[in-house]
Design a protein around this motif. Structure first.
Motif, PDB file in Angstrom:
ATOM      1  N   ASP A 194       0.816  -1.155   0.100  1.00 50.57           N
ATOM      2  CA  ASP A 194      -0.226  -0.045  -0.424  1.00 50.57           C
ATOM      3  C   ASP A 194       0.460   1.398  -0.300  1.00 50.57           C
ATOM      4  OD1 ASP A 194      -2.425   1.693  -0.040  1.00 50.57           O
ATOM      5  OD2 ASP A 194      -2.851   0.998   1.935  1.00 50.57           O
TER       6      ASP A 194
ATOM      7  N   THR B 146       3.050   1.855  -3.746  1.00 46.32           N
ATOM      8  CA  THR B 146       1.865   2.693  -4.709  1.00 46.32           C
ATOM      9  C   THR B 146       1.845   4.476  -4.078  1.00 46.32           C
ATOM     10  OG1 THR B 146      -0.162   1.631  -3.553  1.00 46.32           O
ATOM     11  CG2 THR B 146       1.412   0.036  -5.104  1.00 46.32           C
ATOM     12  N   SER B 147       1.893   4.608  -2.969  1.00 50.16           N
ATOM     13  CA  SER B 147       2.111   5.598  -2.861  1.00 50.16           C
ATOM     14  C   SER B 147       2.362   6.651  -3.743  1.00 50.16           C
ATOM     15  CB  SER B 147       1.815   5.797  -1.486  1.00 50.16           C
ATOM     16  OG  SER B 147       3.548   6.414  -1.300  1.00 50.16           O
TER      17      SER B 147
ATOM     18  N   THR C 178      -8.469   3.418  -0.768  1.00 54.47           N
ATOM     19  CA  THR C 178      -7.585   2.184  -0.914  1.00 54.47           C
ATOM     20  C   THR C 178      -7.641   1.681  -2.480  1.00 54.47           C
ATOM     21  OG1 THR C 178      -6.670   2.757   1.296  1.00 54.47           O
ATOM     22  CG2 THR C 178      -5.192   1.665   0.095  1.00 54.47           C
TER      23      THR C 178
ATOM     24  N   SER D 197      -6.399   3.529  -5.940  1.00 60.65           N
ATOM     25  CA  SER D 197      -3.726   2.617  -6.225  1.00 60.65           C
ATOM     26  C   SER D 197      -4.479   2.179  -7.353  1.00 60.65           C
ATOM     27  CB  SER D 197      -3.537   1.473  -4.927  1.00 60.65           C
ATOM     28  OG  SER D 197      -3.670   1.603  -3.605  1.00 60.65           O
TER      29      SER D 197
ATOM     30  N   SER E 174      -4.717   5.182 -10.110  1.00 60.68           N
ATOM     31  CA  SER E 174      -3.648   5.959 -10.562  1.00 60.68           C
ATOM     32  C   SER E 174      -2.837   5.304 -11.594  1.00 60.68           C
ATOM     33  CB  SER E 174      -3.754   6.060  -8.967  1.00 60.68           C
ATOM     34  OG  SER E 174      -2.610   5.217  -8.156  1.00 60.68           O
TER      35      SER E 174
ATOM     36  N   THR F 221       0.081   6.264   2.886  1.00 63.78           N
ATOM     37  CA  THR F 221      -1.178   5.541   2.655  1.00 63.78           C
ATOM     38  C   THR F 221      -0.594   4.083   3.397  1.00 63.78           C
ATOM     39  OG1 THR F 221      -0.553   5.304   0.846  1.00 63.78           O
ATOM     40  CG2 THR F 221      -2.500   6.677   0.987  1.00 63.78           C
TER      41      THR F 221
ATOM     42  N   THR G 223      -0.495  -2.154  -7.939  1.00 64.22           N
ATOM     43  CA  THR G 223      -1.635  -1.803  -7.202  1.00 64.22           C
ATOM     44  C   THR G 223      -2.225  -3.147  -6.400  1.00 64.22           C
ATOM     45  OG1 THR G 223      -2.432  -1.287  -9.101  1.00 64.22           O
ATOM     46  CG2 THR G 223      -1.015   0.405  -7.985  1.00 64.22           C
TER      47      THR G 223
ATOM     48  N   ALA H 125      -1.281  -4.441  -2.721  1.00 66.30           N
ATOM     49  CA  ALA H 125      -1.968  -3.918  -2.070  1.00 66.30           C
ATOM     50  C   ALA H 125      -2.956  -4.233  -1.339  1.00 66.30           C
ATOM     51  CB  ALA H 125      -1.589  -1.979  -2.579  1.00 66.30           C
ATOM     52  N   SER H 126      -4.061  -3.789  -2.854  1.00 62.86           N
ATOM     53  CA  SER H 126      -5.466  -4.167  -2.058  1.00 62.86           C
ATOM     54  C   SER H 126      -6.260  -5.653  -1.822  1.00 62.86           C
ATOM     55  CB  SER H 126      -5.854  -4.412  -4.031  1.00 62.86           C
ATOM     56  OG  SER H 126      -5.825  -3.012  -4.067  1.00 62.86           O
TER      57      SER H 126
ATOM     58  N   SER I 283      -8.531   9.723  -9.449  1.00 60.66           N
ATOM     59  CA  SER I 283      -7.545   9.700  -8.323  1.00 60.66           C
ATOM     60  C   SER I 283      -7.357  10.371  -7.571  1.00 60.66           C
ATOM     61  CB  SER I 283      -6.181   8.995  -8.954  1.00 60.66           C
ATOM     62  OG  SER I 283      -5.101  10.220  -8.944  1.00 60.66           O
TER      63      SER I 283
END
Length: 622
Positions: A22, A25-26, A120, A124, A127, A226, A297, A300-301, A360
């Motif tokens: 997470d 990927t910010s 989130t 993510s 974006s 994040t 992403t 991360a999800s 995003s």
């Protein structure tokens, strides 16, 4: 020694994939949002100032607060807001009013986790896919449909479990971190002076000269942290050492290099501000980078979705949600679960968020309030843990958490500016879930009070029954009852209609305690009531997997164990009748009655064999 090292390496790699996906990927959107907000004039001094703020935000919130302090506050090796809440509430159990307030605050923080869990994945994946617009503007119309397709596939595969693809999460995310570090280096080499921004005086100078602007942009700066909460939430899976090692050896250096690379690019090409991450990528690498970013992403999800399943199961066992269907997706890892209702509810909310906010940048406005409130709650709960559980001096406790409280408050207050721009969305989701949780908790309390008021005392009842005992039939009857020492409705119905009593009778109460896992040796509390009847209390922690037959298999001597083929489980299936002027407002009583009706059966939740369960219904007014 070598096996320990390889185990540490494997856990560290796993932590990179699950814990840091997470925050990794910010880099796709954090810098873009700060300069894209229009509040910061584009000057070299401001680029240095913002980069310095980014670096010291990562250092303060992630390195110092979470990695150094919060990771110490483990609940028997487990982390996360639910574990922290249990630890804090246990530490003040001699102060019931304070404990009640802490429980409410902690449960509200858990509800906001779901709001974060919606925003989130949406921000993510969106974006990452928006990188296609840099390749060609003609892709603009495809961004939202492609995002929704990727998210649908992600949620659809949940029922199959992640054991098969999970082993690739760490390596793919590691490739992602190395790729973003390489991109950063590519531009830092051209403008090495950008590294001077590591000095805190650039951040302090920016804050000193632009206090109002700094306050406003903190709402966008928070995007660089994040997923920081995941460090603590996933501690039980990986342990403190791998999480700390992954952060200091891989994640923080790679994030720093990429942000500073974006800063170097902006000094050279100010027009790159519209999407600095993808604009720093060479043309030949653009498409592969969009693909890699999308994979990163999605991973991360995935970590967030798995976290939502895990948190929901814990909250159910703490008594704040009705039982939901839980499916185990791995034969070896009991922690890998799938909850259909949570999965598709989360997906529906994410689709709504993508369609409502459309980009995003718009989603960035919605992001922040929920996560900053959670960070604030974590800091408050940490104070009560180190003060009341660890018994540290008050001055030290205030010093350790007071600084972080001020930092969290600054970010939180700044994010309140985004309330009308989209911040209301995760707060609304959290408030709705909080209403459900509170209604269920209060409803259960009223239901148990109603059952208690009508209940007969078990010992007195058995004494009366055995004055003129009914016919005894072979086998064991297990009667489940919510209250210890009371006569289960199922027993009354069985005697009334069947007029028999089994040879052995167990009156079982399942209790969920505020600890993650209950040692097997302490799971059962057995009291002999005479005439082959026993009162049994089965204790579970909020991270245990309830399995009643397995727990009861340990009762009796080796030659007197329960025979599964000769054991029947008797349950009461209560139908709740709302009444006017009861303990809750009418609409809440009706909501509770509906939730109670739709809750999955205790038989499935306790893993009872379906061919050995007898359910007897009764109506109860609350």
């Amino acid at each position: 020694m070598s096996s320990t090292k390889s185990s540490l390496t494997a856990l560290t790699l796993g932590a990179i994939g699950v814990v840091y996906g997470d925050i990794g990927t910010s880099v796709l959107y954090a810098m873009k949002e700060v300069f894209g907000s229009g509040h910061v004039p584009f000057t070299p001094d401001n680029v240095y100032g913002i980069l310095s703020i980014f670096f010291w935000t990562l250092t303060t919130i992630v390195s110092l607060k979470y990695v150094v302090l919060v990771l110490r506050a483990d609940n028997h090796g487990e982390g996360g807001l639910v574990a922290m809440l249990a630890l804090a509430s246990q530490s003040v159990k001699d102060q019931p009013q304070l404990r009640k307030v802490l429980l409410m605050v902690g449960i509200f923080g858990t509800c906001l986790f779901y709001g974060d869990g919606v925003i989130t994945p949406a921000i993510s994946v969106l974006s990452a896919v928006e990188g296609l617009e840099i390749i060609s503007p003609t892709f603009k119309k495809s961004v939202i449909p492609l995002t929704l397709i990727i998210l649908f596939v992600l949620f659809w595969v949940q029922k199959r479990g992640t054991a098969g693809i999970g082993r690739f999460f760490g390596p793919i995310t590691l490739v992602w971190f190395l790729a973003i570090a390489a991109l950063g280096l590519l531009h830092i080499v051209q403008r090495p002076e950008i590294l001077l921004a590591i000095s805190p005086h650039y951040a302090l100078s920016f804050i000193w000269h632009n206090p109002g602007t700094t306050f406003i942009i903190l709402g966008a700066v928070v995007l660089c942290v994040t997923g920081a909460e995941a460090l603590y939430a996933d501690m039980g899976h990986f342990g403190k050492k791998p999480i700390r090692l992954a952060w200091f050896s891989v994640v923080m250096p790679c994030l720093t290099l990429n942000y500073f690379g974006q800063g170097a690019l902006l000094l050279a090409e100010p027009e790159a501000v519209k999407n600095p991450f993808y604009m720093m990528t060479p043309d030949w690498a653009l498409l592969p980078m969009v693909g890699l970013a999308t994979m990163a992403t999605v991973i991360a999800s995935q970590a967030l979705i798995s976290g939502a399943f895990s948190v929901t199961k814990q909250v159910i066992q703490l008594g704040y949600l009705p039982r939901l269907q839980v499916l185990h997706t791995s034969e070896t890892d009991t922690g890998q679960i799938y909850m259909p209702f949570v999965n598709w509810s989360l997906f529906a909310a994410i689709v709504l968020a993508v369609l409502m906010f459309k980009s995003s940048s718009n989603l960035a406005a919605a992001y922040g309030i929920a996560v900053c409130t959670d960070m604030l709650i974590t800091t408050v709960l940490t104070f009560f843990v180190i003060r009341h559980a660890w018994k540290l001096p008050l001055v030290l406790c205030i010093g350790a958490t007071g600084f972080f409280l001020l930092v969290d408050l600054a970010f939180w207050a700044s994010n309140m500016f985004k309330l009308l721009d989209g911040g209301w969305f995760p707060l609304m989701l959290g408030a709705v879930i909080f209403t459900f949780m509170l209604t269920w908790h209060d409803g259960r309390r009223l239901l148990n009070a109603s059952l208690r008021s009508d209940a007969l005392k078990l010992t007195d009842f058995l004494e009366a029954v055995f004055v003129a005992p009914p016919t005894r039939v072979t086998g064991t009857a297990v009667f489940l009852t919510a209250e210890v020492g009371t006569v289960p409705n199922a027993l009354l119905h069985n005697l009334k209609h069947n007029k028999v009593l089994h040879q052995r009778n167990l009156f079982v109460t399942v209790q969920n305690l505020e600890i993650p896992r209950m040692p097997v040796a302490q799971r059962l509390e057995v009291t002999d009531l005479g005439s082959d009847c026993w009162q049994v209390i089965v204790n579970y922690g909020f991270k245990d997997n309830p399995d009643l037959p397995s727990a009861l298999a340990n009762i009796g001597d080796s030659g007197d164990r329960l025979d599964p083929m000769m054991t029947s489980y008797f349950l009461s299936r209560d139908i709740v009748i709302p009444t006017i002027g009861g303990g809750m407002s009418t609409w809440r009583e009706k909501l509770f009655a509906q939730m109670h009706h739709n809750a999955s059966g205790a038989a499935a939740f306790l893993n009872l064999p379906t061919n050995a369960v007898v359910e007897l219904g009764s109506k109860i007014e609350i």
